[in-house]
Design a protein around this motif. Structure first.
Motif, PDB file in Angstrom:
ATOM      1  N   VAL A 110     -18.106  -0.769  -3.991  1.00  0.00           N
ATOM      2  CA  VAL A 110     -16.953  -1.395  -4.653  1.00  0.00           C
ATOM      3  C   VAL A 110     -16.475  -0.497  -5.792  1.00  0.00           C
ATOM      4  N   GLY A 111     -15.170  -0.233  -5.815  1.00  0.00           N
ATOM      5  CA  GLY A 111     -14.600   0.644  -6.832  1.00  0.00           C
ATOM      6  C   GLY A 111     -14.511   2.091  -6.403  1.00  0.00           C
ATOM      7  N   ASP A 112     -15.073   2.406  -5.244  1.00  0.00           N
ATOM      8  CA  ASP A 112     -15.062   3.789  -4.769  1.00  0.00           C
ATOM      9  C   ASP A 112     -14.679   3.829  -3.289  1.00  0.00           C
ATOM     10  N   GLN A 113     -13.689   3.025  -2.929  1.00  0.00           N
ATOM     11  CA  GLN A 113     -13.303   2.890  -1.528  1.00  0.00           C
ATOM     12  C   GLN A 113     -11.873   3.340  -1.250  1.00  0.00           C
ATOM     13  N   GLY A 114     -11.252   3.958  -2.233  1.00  0.00           N
ATOM     14  CA  GLY A 114      -9.891   4.426  -2.022  1.00  0.00           C
ATOM     15  C   GLY A 114      -8.880   3.295  -2.078  1.00  0.00           C
ATOM     16  N   LYS A 115      -7.753   3.473  -1.416  1.00  0.00           N
ATOM     17  CA  LYS A 115      -6.667   2.493  -1.420  1.00  0.00           C
ATOM     18  C   LYS A 115      -6.893   1.490  -0.296  1.00  0.00           C
ATOM     19  N   LEU A 116      -7.059   0.235  -0.673  1.00  0.00           N
ATOM     20  CA  LEU A 116      -7.393  -0.820   0.282  1.00  0.00           C
ATOM     21  C   LEU A 116      -6.137  -1.591   0.673  1.00  0.00           C
ATOM     22  N   CYS A 117      -5.855  -1.601   1.972  1.00  0.00           N
ATOM     23  CA  CYS A 117      -4.659  -2.279   2.461  1.00  0.00           C
ATOM     24  C   CYS A 117      -4.929  -2.926   3.817  1.00  0.00           C
ATOM     25  N   VAL A 118      -4.090  -3.902   4.141  1.00  0.00           N
ATOM     26  CA  VAL A 118      -4.040  -4.473   5.485  1.00  0.00           C
ATOM     27  C   VAL A 118      -2.840  -3.845   6.174  1.00  0.00           C
ATOM     28  N   PHE A 119      -3.096  -3.042   7.190  1.00  0.00           N
ATOM     29  CA  PHE A 119      -2.032  -2.275   7.823  1.00  0.00           C
ATOM     30  C   PHE A 119      -1.497  -2.967   9.078  1.00  0.00           C
ATOM     31  N   SER A 147      -2.367  -6.019  -5.026  1.00  0.00           N
ATOM     32  CA  SER A 147      -1.926  -4.935  -5.907  1.00  0.00           C
ATOM     33  C   SER A 147      -0.631  -4.321  -5.378  1.00  0.00           C
ATOM     34  N   ARG A 148       0.457  -4.604  -6.068  1.00  0.00           N
ATOM     35  CA  ARG A 148       1.733  -3.978  -5.715  1.00  0.00           C
ATOM     36  C   ARG A 148       1.691  -2.482  -6.000  1.00  0.00           C
ATOM     37  N   GLU A 149       0.937  -2.107  -7.023  1.00  0.00           N
ATOM     38  CA  GLU A 149       0.839  -0.691  -7.386  1.00  0.00           C
ATOM     39  C   GLU A 149       0.204   0.120  -6.261  1.00  0.00           C
ATOM     40  N   VAL A 150      -0.886  -0.388  -5.708  1.00  0.00           N
ATOM     41  CA  VAL A 150      -1.540   0.314  -4.603  1.00  0.00           C
ATOM     42  C   VAL A 150      -0.618   0.364  -3.387  1.00  0.00           C
ATOM     43  N   LYS A 151       0.073  -0.740  -3.107  1.00  0.00           N
ATOM     44  CA  LYS A 151       0.984  -0.760  -1.966  1.00  0.00           C
ATOM     45  C   LYS A 151       2.092   0.272  -2.133  1.00  0.00           C
ATOM     46  N   ALA A 152       2.626   0.391  -3.345  1.00  0.00           N
ATOM     47  CA  ALA A 152       3.673   1.384  -3.596  1.00  0.00           C
ATOM     48  C   ALA A 152       3.139   2.804  -3.378  1.00  0.00           C
ATOM     49  N   GLN A 153       1.905   3.049  -3.783  1.00  0.00           N
ATOM     50  CA  GLN A 153       1.303   4.376  -3.587  1.00  0.00           C
ATOM     51  C   GLN A 153       1.123   4.682  -2.110  1.00  0.00           C
ATOM     52  N   VAL A 154       0.694   3.683  -1.348  1.00  0.00           N
ATOM     53  CA  VAL A 154       0.478   3.892   0.084  1.00  0.00           C
ATOM     54  C   VAL A 154       1.815   4.095   0.808  1.00  0.00           C
ATOM     55  N   LEU A 155       2.829   3.358   0.420  1.00  0.00           N
ATOM     56  CA  LEU A 155       4.157   3.548   1.015  1.00  0.00           C
ATOM     57  C   LEU A 155       4.683   4.951   0.735  1.00  0.00           C
ATOM     58  N   GLU A 156       4.408   5.458  -0.475  1.00  0.00           N
ATOM     59  CA  GLU A 156       4.817   6.818  -0.804  1.00  0.00           C
ATOM     60  C   GLU A 156       4.025   7.832   0.025  1.00  0.00           C
ATOM     61  N   ASP A 157       2.733   7.572   0.210  1.00  0.00           N
ATOM     62  CA  ASP A 157       1.918   8.450   1.059  1.00  0.00           C
ATOM     63  C   ASP A 157       2.472   8.477   2.477  1.00  0.00           C
ATOM     64  N   MET A 158       2.869   7.326   2.982  1.00  0.00           N
ATOM     65  CA  MET A 158       3.430   7.235   4.330  1.00  0.00           C
ATOM     66  C   MET A 158       4.746   8.003   4.418  1.00  0.00           C
TER      67      MET A 158
END
Length: 223
Positions: A110-119, A147-158
């Motif tokens: 926990v805390g070291d798993q990267g960006k966690l999302c349901v894809f 986390s909207r922040e994590v989702k925004a980061q993942v969308l940018e990665d995509m």
């Protein structure tokens, strides 16, 4: 040698065999947890399953001597257990017993798993990780927060991956979240680490120290 002396000797020998069996069992469990904690990628899954199988075993046979081993011993042998209030002491063994292989690994990282999302098109590993988090959260060991922040980061990665014509097989993130250990979760993780530390120290002790410890155990049993 009298009959009484022989009987006492056999009792001491039986107790020694039980101690050796329990020590070997504990050492194997601790080494498995050590590999899991040190992130041996090829071994983590198998070791996690091994951990759960071992913790579900209450006894095993060796040298025709039955030695008992219960999950409660993991909790009760750790320093943190002694410092917990009564209600938390009751929870700790139950929380450890409830863990499954995938949940153990998930809890430890926990805390070291990267960006966690349901894809949209999550692969099996992602789905299993998400379900493990749900179980840990339901058991009160971790918290899951959107986390909207994590989702925004993942969308940018995509977006960047598609701009570079790189593969992005999982589709868009439907939701993203962060996890955090609860107080109970921290207690479980600490207990596992402390149990590992004690077992690993015993397993890596020098031969002289091991002999001294064995002699002390025999002397204690003879009293």
């Amino acid at each position: 040698m009298t009959h009484q002396t022989i009987r006492i000797s056999l009792v001491i020998w039986e107790r020694l065999l039980k101690s050796l069996n329990a020590a070997l069992f504990t050492a194997l469990l601790c080494l498995g947890l050590y590999a899991l904690l040190t992130n041996f990628s090829e071994a983590r899954g198998a070791l996690g399953k091994l951990f759960v199988k071992l913790t579900q075993i209450e006894s095993f046979e060796g040298f025709n001597v039955k030695a008992a081993f219960k999950v409660d011993q993991i909790a009760q042998s750790t320093p943190i257990y002694q410092d917990l209030p009564a209600e938390m002491k009751d929870m700790l063994p139950e929380d450890i017993r409830s863990l499954r292989a995938a949940w153990v690994e998930r809890l430890l990282y926990v805390g070291d798993q990267g960006k966690l999302c349901v894809f949209e098109f999550a692969d099996q590993k992602m789905s299993e990780g998400y379900h493990a988090d749900q179980h840990l959260a339901a058991d009160g060991l971790i918290s899951m927060k959107d986390s909207r922040e994590v989702k925004a980061q993942v969308l940018e990665d995509m977006r960047q991956a598609k701009a570079k014509n790189e593969a992005w097989p999982n589709g868009e993130p439907r939701s993203c979240y962060v996890t955090e250990l609860t107080k109970r979760g921290r207690n479980v993780k600490t207990a596992l680490v402390q149990f590992l530390r004690a077992g690993f120290a015993a397993a890596t002790a020098t031969p002289a120290a091991q002999r001294d410890n064995a002699r002390m155990k025999v002397a204690d049993m003879a009293r």
